[in-house]
Write a protein that holds these residues in place. Structure first.
Motif, PDB file in Angstrom:
ATOM      1  N   LYS A  62      -6.154  -0.136 -42.103  1.00  0.00           N
ATOM      2  CA  LYS A  62      -4.983   0.566 -42.604  1.00  0.00           C
ATOM      3  C   LYS A  62      -5.371   1.694 -43.542  1.00  0.00           C
ATOM      4  O   LYS A  62      -4.652   2.664 -43.697  1.00  0.00           O
ATOM      5  N   ASP A  90       5.749   5.225 -39.063  1.00  0.00           N
ATOM      6  CA  ASP A  90       5.619   3.795 -38.801  1.00  0.00           C
ATOM      7  C   ASP A  90       4.147   3.427 -38.644  1.00  0.00           C
ATOM      8  O   ASP A  90       3.261   4.285 -38.586  1.00  0.00           O
ATOM      9  N   LYS A  91       3.893   2.132 -38.588  1.00  0.00           N
ATOM     10  CA  LYS A  91       2.521   1.634 -38.596  1.00  0.00           C
ATOM     11  C   LYS A  91       1.713   2.171 -37.426  1.00  0.00           C
ATOM     12  O   LYS A  91       0.568   2.615 -37.592  1.00  0.00           O
ATOM     13  N   GLU A 116      -1.654   4.500 -37.646  1.00  0.00           N
ATOM     14  CA  GLU A 116      -2.929   4.094 -37.059  1.00  0.00           C
ATOM     15  C   GLU A 116      -3.438   5.140 -36.069  1.00  0.00           C
ATOM     16  O   GLU A 116      -4.635   5.445 -36.033  1.00  0.00           O
TER      17      GLU A 116
END
Length: 415
Positions: free
Chosen positions: A60, A126-127, A131
């Motif tokens: 992350k 968003d995640k 990423e």
């Protein structure tokens, strides 16, 4: 263990075991999820091994703020080893030149890789988007760093630029490899080997070796499905780093110690001993080596009963050799160990049941003062032999038996 019920046997098989016997003594120690552990100032505090060795940076945070590759260090131990390579510690960015570098030059590529690594990810994304952005950024860092390497690897006047480019490249490759991408893992190994073959004493070779140690540690702690393989690899790479790069001992010594502790914690005794023995041989003057030697002594106990002697709380002399041939349970404890107290509800009935069946129980108190130990034994009705040293300098974690065998976590049970 004749006369002990199967339920008792199963219970104690889940604990750390030391059999004190004149026929087949054996020992193993198992860490519980949370234990009271020795810290730098001699206090007892609950912690996991990770407090000694912070985990490698999570994916992350890839590229967000780290200035160095994800590393493993031991807390409060930097003063153990002299730092013989001052340039390797803080040169994560090139000094700002009087004139900004021209685009397309090696200096420009290195400056851009540093900027990309420090740039935070997009807000409110968003995640999955974050990423993806971070992966793309690492790929761009790789591209820039490789171009800088191509422009400097044959130029003696550009050694520092070359070193910074290789560091940025290895950092980016490490972050991508930690995602589990097999191609990135293989490439990281290839690059590290290539730098080592090019010049085994170079800073680039050292950075490559350290990156492999960090990768192995990350997977050893975060990939349970193949953790055993990566624990062994952590030991192997940490030992190589310590042996091959004597000028990097400020980093390599804590890495080797941590690898040994991780392997010890997971029952990889051979790999743990490889790390501990190497520390004792190469850096005997360090605290790491002192602790490593004690732990190694404990790991070699199978077939050799521990040497335990001292005074009981009743001021009577005690010698463990007097119990040879009998099953013996050693319990290392302290009245202020919350982990020990929380386990008593389960362990105390089992210990009493074993004692009735012939088990000899010997407690070794690591309390700082005798009064605390006596009060706790009385309140909890611990009706077995209790040892406590009152000699100057031998209280608490300085208990001679605990120091002899590297007991750094409480409670510890040896059968």
């Amino acid at each position: 263990m004749n006369g002990i019920s199967s339920g008792w046997l199963i219970f104690w098989c889940s604990l750390a075991l030391v059999v004190v016997s004149d026929s087949n003594p054996a020992m193993a120690q198992k860490a519980t999820p949370a234990k009271e552990s020795k810290t730098g100032d001699g206090a007892k505090t609950t912690r996991r091994l990770e407090s000694q060795a912070p985990q490698a940076a999570s994916r992350k945070n890839v590229g967000a703020s780290a200035k160095r590759p994800a590393t493993v260090t031991a807390a409060n131990r930097d003063d153990d080893v002299e730092d013989d390579d001052e340039d390797s510690a803080d040169d994560s960015e090139l000094d700002e030149p009087p004139v900004p570098p021209q685009p397309g030059t090696a200096e420009w590529y290195v400056r851009e890789t540093a900027r990309l690594r420090l740039e935070p990810p997009a807000k409110d994304a968003d995640k999955l988007a974050v990423e993806k952005e971070l992966r793309q950024r690492q790929q761009k860092i790789l591209d820039y760093a490789q171009k800088a390497i191509g422009l400097t690897h044959k130029d003696p006047g550009k050694v520092r630029v070359f070193q910074m480019a290789t560091r940025h490249m290895l950092e980016a490759r490490l972050q991508l490899a930690m995602s589990g991408d097999e191609d990135q893992i293989a490439t990281l190994y290839d690059e590290a080997r290539s730098f080592y073959r090019r010049d085994p004493k170079s800073a680039a070779a050292a950075e490559g070796a350290q990156a492999l140690v960090s990768l192995a540690y990350y997977f050893a702690e975060n990939h349970p499905q193949d953790a055993a393989h990566w624990q062994r690899e952590f030991s192997r790479q940490a030992c190589h780093f310590l042996k091959a790069f004597p000028d990097e001992r400020r980093r390599a010594v804590p890495l080797a110690y941590t690898a040994g502790r991780v392997c010890e914690r997971h029952g990889q005794a051979t790999e743990a001993l490889a790390c501990f023995d190497l520390l004792v041989r190469l850096v005997p003057e360090t605290h790491h080596a002192e602790e490593a030697e004690a732990i190694a002594r404990r790991l070699r106990l199978p077939g050799n009963p521990p040497q335990v002697a001292g005074q009981t709380l009743e001021n009577e002399p005690f010698l463990l050799d007097d119990l040879l041939g009998k099953p013996v349970l050693l319990v290392f404890w302290s009245s202020d160990s919350k982990a020990f107290q929380s386990q008593l509800a389960q362990t105390l009935p089992a210990i009493r049941k074993g004692a009735k069946a012939g088990l000899q129980v010997v407690g070794i108190s690591l309390d700082d003062d005798r009064e605390s130990a006596v009060d706790f034994v009385t309140r909890q009705k611990l009706g077995w032999i209790q040892l406590h040293s009152t000699a100057p300098g031998e209280q608490g974690w300085n208990n001679p038996v605990a120091r002899m065998y590297g007991v750094f976590d409480l409670p510890a049970y040896w059968l």
